[in-house]
Motif scaffolding. Structure first.
Motif, PDB file in Angstrom:
ATOM      1  N   SER A  17       0.838  -1.209   0.000  1.00 28.47           N
ATOM      2  CA  SER A  17       0.000   0.000   0.000  1.00 28.47           C
ATOM      3  C   SER A  17       0.864   1.248   0.000  1.00 28.47           C
ATOM      4  O   SER A  17       0.572   2.220  -0.708  1.00 28.47           O
ATOM      5  CB  SER A  17      -0.894   0.037   1.246  1.00 28.47           C
ATOM      6  OG  SER A  17      -1.696  -1.097   1.295  1.00 28.47           O
ATOM      7  N   THR A  24       1.616   6.789  -6.613  1.00 31.03           N
ATOM      8  CA  THR A  24       0.491   7.671  -6.961  1.00 31.03           C
ATOM      9  C   THR A  24       0.903   9.128  -6.796  1.00 31.03           C
ATOM     10  O   THR A  24       0.614   9.976  -7.643  1.00 31.03           O
ATOM     11  CB  THR A  24      -0.723   7.369  -6.055  1.00 31.03           C
ATOM     12  OG1 THR A  24      -1.006   5.980  -6.135  1.00 31.03           O
ATOM     13  CG2 THR A  24      -1.936   8.172  -6.468  1.00 31.03           C
TER      14      THR A  24
ATOM     15  N   LEU B 412     -12.176   3.652   4.135  1.00 31.02           N
ATOM     16  CA  LEU B 412     -10.849   3.589   3.524  1.00 31.02           C
ATOM     17  C   LEU B 412     -10.018   2.461   4.128  1.00 31.02           C
ATOM     18  O   LEU B 412      -9.322   1.734   3.402  1.00 31.02           O
ATOM     19  CB  LEU B 412     -10.137   4.949   3.703  1.00 31.02           C
ATOM     20  CG  LEU B 412      -8.732   5.060   3.122  1.00 31.02           C
ATOM     21  CD1 LEU B 412      -8.718   4.716   1.629  1.00 31.02           C
ATOM     22  CD2 LEU B 412      -8.173   6.471   3.310  1.00 31.02           C
ATOM     23  N   GLN B 415     -10.360  -0.978   2.648  1.00 31.01           N
ATOM     24  CA  GLN B 415     -10.000  -1.187   1.239  1.00 31.01           C
ATOM     25  C   GLN B 415      -8.769  -2.082   1.135  1.00 31.01           C
ATOM     26  O   GLN B 415      -7.912  -2.105   2.019  1.00 31.01           O
ATOM     27  CB  GLN B 415      -9.707   0.144   0.547  1.00 31.01           C
ATOM     28  CG  GLN B 415     -10.880   1.093   0.482  1.00 31.01           C
ATOM     29  CD  GLN B 415     -12.063   0.523  -0.257  1.00 31.01           C
ATOM     30  OE1 GLN B 415     -11.914  -0.109  -1.301  1.00 31.01           O
ATOM     31  NE2 GLN B 415     -13.248   0.701   0.319  1.00 31.01           N
ATOM     32  N   ARG B 416      -8.655  -2.756   0.018  1.00 30.61           N
ATOM     33  CA  ARG B 416      -7.478  -3.582  -0.217  1.00 30.61           C
ATOM     34  C   ARG B 416      -6.271  -2.681  -0.504  1.00 30.61           C
ATOM     35  O   ARG B 416      -6.422  -1.480  -0.770  1.00 30.61           O
ATOM     36  CB  ARG B 416      -7.728  -4.536  -1.392  1.00 30.61           C
ATOM     37  CG  ARG B 416      -8.891  -5.468  -1.139  1.00 30.61           C
ATOM     38  CD  ARG B 416      -9.071  -6.404  -2.296  1.00 30.61           C
ATOM     39  NE  ARG B 416      -8.080  -7.469  -2.258  1.00 30.61           N
ATOM     40  CZ  ARG B 416      -8.247  -8.630  -1.617  1.00 30.61           C
ATOM     41  NH1 ARG B 416      -9.389  -8.854  -0.974  1.00 30.61           N
ATOM     42  NH2 ARG B 416      -7.315  -9.549  -1.619  1.00 30.61           N
ATOM     43  N   SER B 417      -5.114  -3.289  -0.464  1.00 26.57           N
ATOM     44  CA  SER B 417      -3.896  -2.462  -0.428  1.00 26.57           C
ATOM     45  C   SER B 417      -3.757  -1.515  -1.620  1.00 26.57           C
ATOM     46  O   SER B 417      -3.331  -0.371  -1.452  1.00 26.57           O
ATOM     47  CB  SER B 417      -2.662  -3.355  -0.310  1.00 26.57           C
ATOM     48  OG  SER B 417      -2.708  -4.361  -1.265  1.00 26.57           O
ATOM     49  N   ILE B 418      -4.122  -1.951  -2.816  1.00 28.73           N
ATOM     50  CA  ILE B 418      -3.913  -1.074  -3.979  1.00 28.73           C
ATOM     51  C   ILE B 418      -4.875   0.122  -3.921  1.00 28.73           C
ATOM     52  O   ILE B 418      -4.471   1.277  -4.109  1.00 28.73           O
ATOM     53  CB  ILE B 418      -4.069  -1.867  -5.296  1.00 28.73           C
ATOM     54  CG1 ILE B 418      -2.886  -2.824  -5.395  1.00 28.73           C
ATOM     55  CG2 ILE B 418      -4.124  -0.931  -6.503  1.00 28.73           C
ATOM     56  CD1 ILE B 418      -2.783  -3.623  -6.649  1.00 28.73           C
ATOM     57  N   ALA B 419      -6.145  -0.166  -3.643  1.00 24.41           N
ATOM     58  CA  ALA B 419      -7.126   0.924  -3.555  1.00 24.41           C
ATOM     59  C   ALA B 419      -6.755   1.872  -2.424  1.00 24.41           C
ATOM     60  O   ALA B 419      -6.842   3.104  -2.557  1.00 24.41           O
ATOM     61  CB  ALA B 419      -8.520   0.351  -3.326  1.00 24.41           C
ATOM     62  N   TRP B 420      -6.308   1.298  -1.301  1.00 28.07           N
ATOM     63  CA  TRP B 420      -5.891   2.123  -0.166  1.00 28.07           C
ATOM     64  C   TRP B 420      -4.692   2.993  -0.556  1.00 28.07           C
ATOM     65  O   TRP B 420      -4.673   4.193  -0.308  1.00 28.07           O
ATOM     66  CB  TRP B 420      -5.528   1.211   1.010  1.00 28.07           C
ATOM     67  CG  TRP B 420      -5.259   1.940   2.295  1.00 28.07           C
ATOM     68  CD1 TRP B 420      -6.164   2.233   3.272  1.00 28.07           C
ATOM     69  CD2 TRP B 420      -3.995   2.460   2.742  1.00 28.07           C
ATOM     70  NE1 TRP B 420      -5.540   2.902   4.292  1.00 28.07           N
ATOM     71  CE2 TRP B 420      -4.214   3.060   3.995  1.00 28.07           C
ATOM     72  CE3 TRP B 420      -2.705   2.485   2.212  1.00 28.07           C
ATOM     73  CZ2 TRP B 420      -3.203   3.661   4.732  1.00 28.07           C
ATOM     74  CZ3 TRP B 420      -1.693   3.104   2.934  1.00 28.07           C
ATOM     75  CH2 TRP B 420      -1.945   3.684   4.187  1.00 28.07           C
ATOM     76  N   LEU B 422      -3.714   3.917  -3.548  1.00 23.25           N
ATOM     77  CA  LEU B 422      -4.090   4.946  -4.527  1.00 23.25           C
ATOM     78  C   LEU B 422      -4.774   6.121  -3.843  1.00 23.25           C
ATOM     79  O   LEU B 422      -4.454   7.285  -4.107  1.00 23.25           O
ATOM     80  CB  LEU B 422      -5.048   4.344  -5.571  1.00 23.25           C
ATOM     81  CG  LEU B 422      -4.406   3.509  -6.675  1.00 23.25           C
ATOM     82  CD1 LEU B 422      -5.483   2.794  -7.495  1.00 23.25           C
ATOM     83  CD2 LEU B 422      -3.578   4.403  -7.592  1.00 23.25           C
ATOM     84  N   THR B 423      -5.717   5.791  -2.954  1.00 22.03           N
ATOM     85  CA  THR B 423      -6.461   6.876  -2.287  1.00 22.03           C
ATOM     86  C   THR B 423      -5.543   7.695  -1.392  1.00 22.03           C
ATOM     87  O   THR B 423      -5.581   8.930  -1.420  1.00 22.03           O
ATOM     88  CB  THR B 423      -7.612   6.279  -1.447  1.00 22.03           C
ATOM     89  OG1 THR B 423      -8.309   5.330  -2.240  1.00 22.03           O
ATOM     90  CG2 THR B 423      -8.569   7.352  -0.986  1.00 22.03           C
TER      91      THR B 423
END
Lengths: 566, 447
Positions: A17, A24, B412, B415-420, B422-423
């Motif tokens: 993450s 990002t 938040l 959320q899974r690691s990628i979505a987390w 990204l956010t």
């Protein structure tokens, strides 16, 4: 209280993450914020002038330009002296050449040095490098100078690419290093300074529903717009300044400002060792090493400047100029010592329209001679006296016209006497034979003297023998839309000049001659008591107007037409 | 570690924290150990007097001297007393209230003392929430300390989410909107323009919420990283539909503290209306004063007290009850509008210290002698306008929705690691690039 199953995460997913978050951030910074900031700088009012932000995009465009290309670099002095389109059209040696003007307000060798690598990358054939006494000062402690350097370095750091970074970094002072972004992280920091304003400006653009860039907001067209290439060659110049002042006002300006300026650093150049010299030497070394020829250009200052400078005051400038000419591939055109007439300047050290026109011819010749491999000596020959000579000449026919018949016609070009503009800064004059049988106020550039009596004048001596009312008609035409007017005065010996009558009713641009006697003072007429000698004077109010004939009639109902007069 | 943190932030004031901690530790143990009511009471008084004295001397003494001087000047034109000019120790309002609750709870036999001084010291000076809360109850903290520390990855993720979210609210919302509120209130011009006053009030309302709740989020997140769960301090307060509802959602740890240790001991609502009125008004005035040694905080507390009283009486009216029964949605919307209108009106009192500016602003806010001039409105605001408008709109929408889905942090965190990633990456980017040049201190650091 928020809770998640304990086994829902592990250190690997947390690390993943974190990496995604970092990527990002980098993505947003590089591909969203940087273009947003750059565009906003160019297109909006974040900067006082979007020109500060276009340097590297300009070099990129220049790099894509196929034909012969020359890039002018320097301060606002070179910016106001170089009309790239004009130079390109005046050149004989290359057709379709691109002469690009990247002169910028406040630019000095130190601040402009950082675009050297970009110039090399653009594969310019020639660089027109400003070299005036104002470029050779010793750096000094000044908040405004530091602010300017910070500003320019920051903006350039945001807009430059990695391959625009060259060995110029070695010359950057320690104190200025924080404003030079060499890494993405540093660039991010620079972007941050302008990011909020950029977002605001984007919102403004969206909210105002502007489909295209508003040219007037930043004074710079959008990159790649229709005007873009033209702008890079011929930028938007400042409006006239001294041109609109009286001679007295201009002299007062110099009296008030020049004593101090003459003692300042810009008129007391050094011959070596300053940061500016080091920067020049770096630029010349790097450009010539990469096969790019350099034309050093010294632009003259207003002629009144020189009166305030003492002998030998600028010797170190001359020394520097001579020294830099010793580089292989470096040519010089030092016009600084030429005395160009006052009317060529818009202020103390910037050329106006006429100066730029003349500079255009000179620079075009110089580039041609480089391309034709002519002698370097060519570039130092002043030819400007021509202008002064030409300007002092004005001869009339000396004739006196007798009004004895009902309708007397005087050909306009047969004026009895004339005078040039009283203000010697103005080149305008009544020209004979420019049009069919008439005289024309020239040049037509939309400028006008503020005061009618400063303008050029033609006079007609007339003797009227019989008493009665006399009506004065003028056969005229105008070229431009709204700025063609002249003034008429009548004089009698021993009597004061009558009021000005401004005539401005001309057909607009269709080339048709018309007779008019309508003026701002009503129809032009005069009561003649007995035999009178009078003088009709015609003054330029706005240029471009043409005058073919003057008709004097004693018939109140007579209206001259083509059919009647012929 | 907490003491080092405090020492770095507050210098020698760390001694006050140590004094308060030591006395409360000793008092707690003595109260617990004794069955003699007088002894127990004496130790409780020692604890309360110590804490309230610290608070009075460092926070309120200069305020009292100032007020006295003002009164003396009015009455007899006599020379005033010199102010002491003592610097306010960081977080004194929070840690004194926190440790007082400890001795009171032991006195009430609701909890037992910590077994070790170190544990108690950790509770009294726990660095994530020491400066601006939330005010933690001894029992809640102790339960977690007694458990084996669980440094699990889920806690780390929640902790990081809370910290990032807190920073996001503070930097993006609070600090940007503060520029507008500050401009209007500090300049004190065009106070008759109703648009400017409403906008300033809205900006400050959003600022103070995002500022204070951001600190709480960061405190909660930091504590979570250490395996400690602290209580929530806010529950979408601007969704409140009554003054009472507002105080159930705003600075919850303080309002419950005031309820448990002031309002109820003063009589609460079970001893008739007069006692209730007295208890309520006293609690709210003291609650206001807790925020700062200034009359505007006293008035702010007073007005909130009046709103609570007014709400109590109104809600008992038959007509109102019937309206809520027959037109539930409509009545709820109307009461939400009225509540928020009044809450934002009281923010003016909270924010504006200059009486003249406050009076003018309040008059305009309620429409007395005000006017609306859009050009003046736009002209007077700081340069960055549209972004700030957009932030206000985003806040209002986000605030309205966040309560419905369990809150942004919860959504938040799961959320899974990628979505987390990204956010969070996006949030960090927005924070970084929209951080105003002028940074603004956390408002509640002053308290």
């Amino acid at each position: 209280m928020i809770s998640l199953p304990e086994d829902s995460e592990n250190l690997f997913t947390i690390a993943k993450s974190g990496i995604v978050a970092g990527l990002t951030f980098l993505f947003v910074s590089t591909f969203v914020v940087n273009p947003l900031v750059t565009n906003a700088m160019i297109e909006s009012q974040i900067l006082s002038n979007g020109r500060y932000a276009i340097v590297y995009d300009a070099h990129e465009t220049i790099g894509e330009f196929g034909d012969f290309k020359a890039t002018a670099i320097g301060s606002s002095i070179i910016r106001d002296a170089v009309d790239g389109l004009c130079i390109s059209q005046n050149m004989d040696s290359k057709t379709g050449a691109g002469i690009f003007n990247l002169g910028i307000s406040g630019g000095n060798p130190y601040t402009e040095m950082i675009q050297t690598q970009a110039v090399i990358n653009s594969k310019a054939d020639l660089v027109l490098l400003e070299l005036g006494p104002n470029n050779l000062w010793q750096f000094y402690d000044s908040q405004s100078l530091d602010d300017y350097i910070e500003f320019r370095f920051s903006i350039n750091s945001i807009t430059m690419d990695h391959d625009d970074v060259g060995s110029w970094t070695e010359l950057i002072r320690e104190r200025d290093m924080p404003y030079v972004a060499l890494t993405d992280i540093q660039k991010m920091r620079m972007n941050k300074i302008y990011s909020i304003e950029s977002v605001e400006s984007t919102f403004e653009e969206i909210s105002s529903g502007l489909p295209e860039i508003d040219f007037t907001r930043s004074g710079v067209p959008g990159i790649g717009d229709d005007d873009w290439l033209e702008y890079l060659m011929t930028p938007t110049y400042k409006p006239p300044n001294f041109e609109l002042k009286s001679s007295h006002e201009v002299r007062t300006y110099f009296e008030e400002n020049m004593p101090k300026l003459a003692n300042g650093s810009i008129y007391n150049p050094k011959s070596e060792g300053t940061l500016n010299h080091n920067s020049y030497e770096y630029i010349l070394r790097e450009l010539t090493k990469n096969g790019i020829e350099v034309l050093l250009i010294g632009i003259p200052h207003h002629p009144l400047v020189y009166q305030y400078l003492s002998e030998n005051q600028l010797d170190e400038y001359n020394l520097t100029f001579a020294k830099y000419l010793e580089y292989d591939g470096v040519y010089g055109m030092n016009m600084f010592w030429e005395e160009w007439p006052e009317w060529m300047f818009r202020d103390r050290n910037h050329l106006g329209l006429h100066g730029r026109e003349y500079a255009c011819e000179r620079i075009a010749e110089a580039i041609d001679s480089i391309n034709y491999n002519q002698s370097e000596a060519f570039f130092v020959q002043p030819t400007v006296e021509l202008f002064l000579e030409q300007k002092s000449q004005c001869d009339g026919s000396g004739l006196t016209w007798n009004v004895i018949s009902e309708n007397t016609i005087i050909p306009a070009k047969e004026y009895s006497f004339c005078s040039m503009a009283k203000d010697q800064r103005l080149p305008h004059k009544w020209e004979k034979g420019v049009t069919d049988a008439g005289i024309r106020l020239s040049p037509d550039i939309g400028l006008s003297p503020r005061n009618v009596v400063d303008g050029p004048m033609v006079g007609y001596n007339v003797t009227i023998e019989k008493p009665g009312w006399y009506f004065f008609w003028f056969e005229t035409r105008g070229e431009s839309d709204s700025d063609d007017t002249f003034a008429v005065t009548f004089e009698r010996p021993n009597l004061p000049e009558t009021s000005f009558s401004i005539i401005s009713s001309f057909p607009q641009g269709d080339g048709e001659w018309i007779w008019t006697n309508e003026s701002s003072m009503a129809p032009l007429k005069m009561w003649v008591q007995d035999s009178w000698d009078i003088t009709i004077k015609i003054w330029m109010q706005e240029d471009g107007v043409e005058l073919r004939r003057i008709l004097i009639s004693n018939e109140p109902s007579f209206i001259p037409t083509e059919e009647v007069v012929g | 570690m907490s003491l080092v943190f405090f020492w770095l932030a507050s210098g020698w004031h760390v001694l006050l924290l140590l004094l308060s901690t030591t006395i409360d530790w000793r008092s707690g143990n003595s109260i617990h150990a004794s069955s003699d009511k007088r002894v127990r009471k004496r130790w409780l008084m020692i604890s309360l007097i110590t804490n309230l004295s610290l608070l009075s001397i460092f926070k309120y003494l200069d305020f009292l001297i100032r007020s006295f001087n003002l009164a003396a000047l009015k009455i007899s034109n006599s020379p005033g007393l010199d102010e002491l000019g003592l610097a306010l120790p960081v977080g004194i309002s929070f840690y004194t209230f926190q440790t007082m609750s400890y001795t009171i709870d032991i006195y009430r036999r609701k909890t037992v003392p910590y077994q070790s001084f170190v544990d108690f010291g950790c509770y009294a000076s726990f660095f994530p929430q020491l400066v601006a809360g939330p005010i933690v109850r001894a029992d809640d903290f102790k339960t977690q300390l007694d458990r084996p520390m669980s440094y699990n990855s889920a806690n780390i993720k929640i902790g990081l989410t809370l910290i990032v979210y807190g920073l996001f609210k503070k930097i993006v919302f609070a600090d940007n909107l503060a520029l507008h509120a500050n401009q209007i209130f500090t300049e004190g011009e065009h106070l008759g323009n109703i648009g400017l006053i409403w906008w300033a009030s809205l900006c400050f309302g959003i600022q103070i919420y995002c500022d204070f709740s951001a600190y709480t989020n960061i405190a909660l997140g930091s504590a979570r990283l250490l395996g400690i769960s602290l209580p929530e301090n806010f529950k979408t307060p601007y969704a409140a539909t009554s003054p009472q509802d507002f105080w159930r959602r705003w600075h919850i740890s303080l309002s419950t503290w005031l309820r448990d240790y002031l309002y109820i001991p003063l009589g609460g609502s079970r001893h008739g209306q007069r006692v209730m009125l007295f208890a309520l008004m006293t609690t709210m005035i003291l609650g206001g004063l807790w925020h700062g040694a200034s009359w505007n905080f006293v008035i702010w507390g007073l007005v909130h007290g009046l709103l609570l009283v007014g709400h109590r009486f109104l809600s008992k009216l038959n007509l109102v009850e019937k309206l809520f029964i027959n037109f539930k949605t409509g009545s709820t919307i109307i009461s939400w509008i009225i509540t928020q209108y009044l809450v934002f009106l009281t923010w003016l009192i909270f924010r504006i210290e200059d009486v003249g500016v406050l009076f003018e602003s309040m008059k305009t806010f309620v429409g007395i002698g005000g006017y609306f001039d859009f050009s003046e409105f736009m002209l007077f605001l700081p340069e960055i306008k549209l972004l700030t408008f957009a932030l206000a709109v985003i806040f209002i929408i986000g605030h309205g929705f966040s309560g419905r889905f369990g809150g942004f942090v919860y959504q938040l965190s799961k959320q899974r690691s990628i979505a987390w990633g990204l956010t969070v990456g996006l949030m960090i980017s927005v924070m970084y690039f929209l951080q105003p040049a002028e940074s603004v201190d956390f408002i509640y650091f002053r308290f």
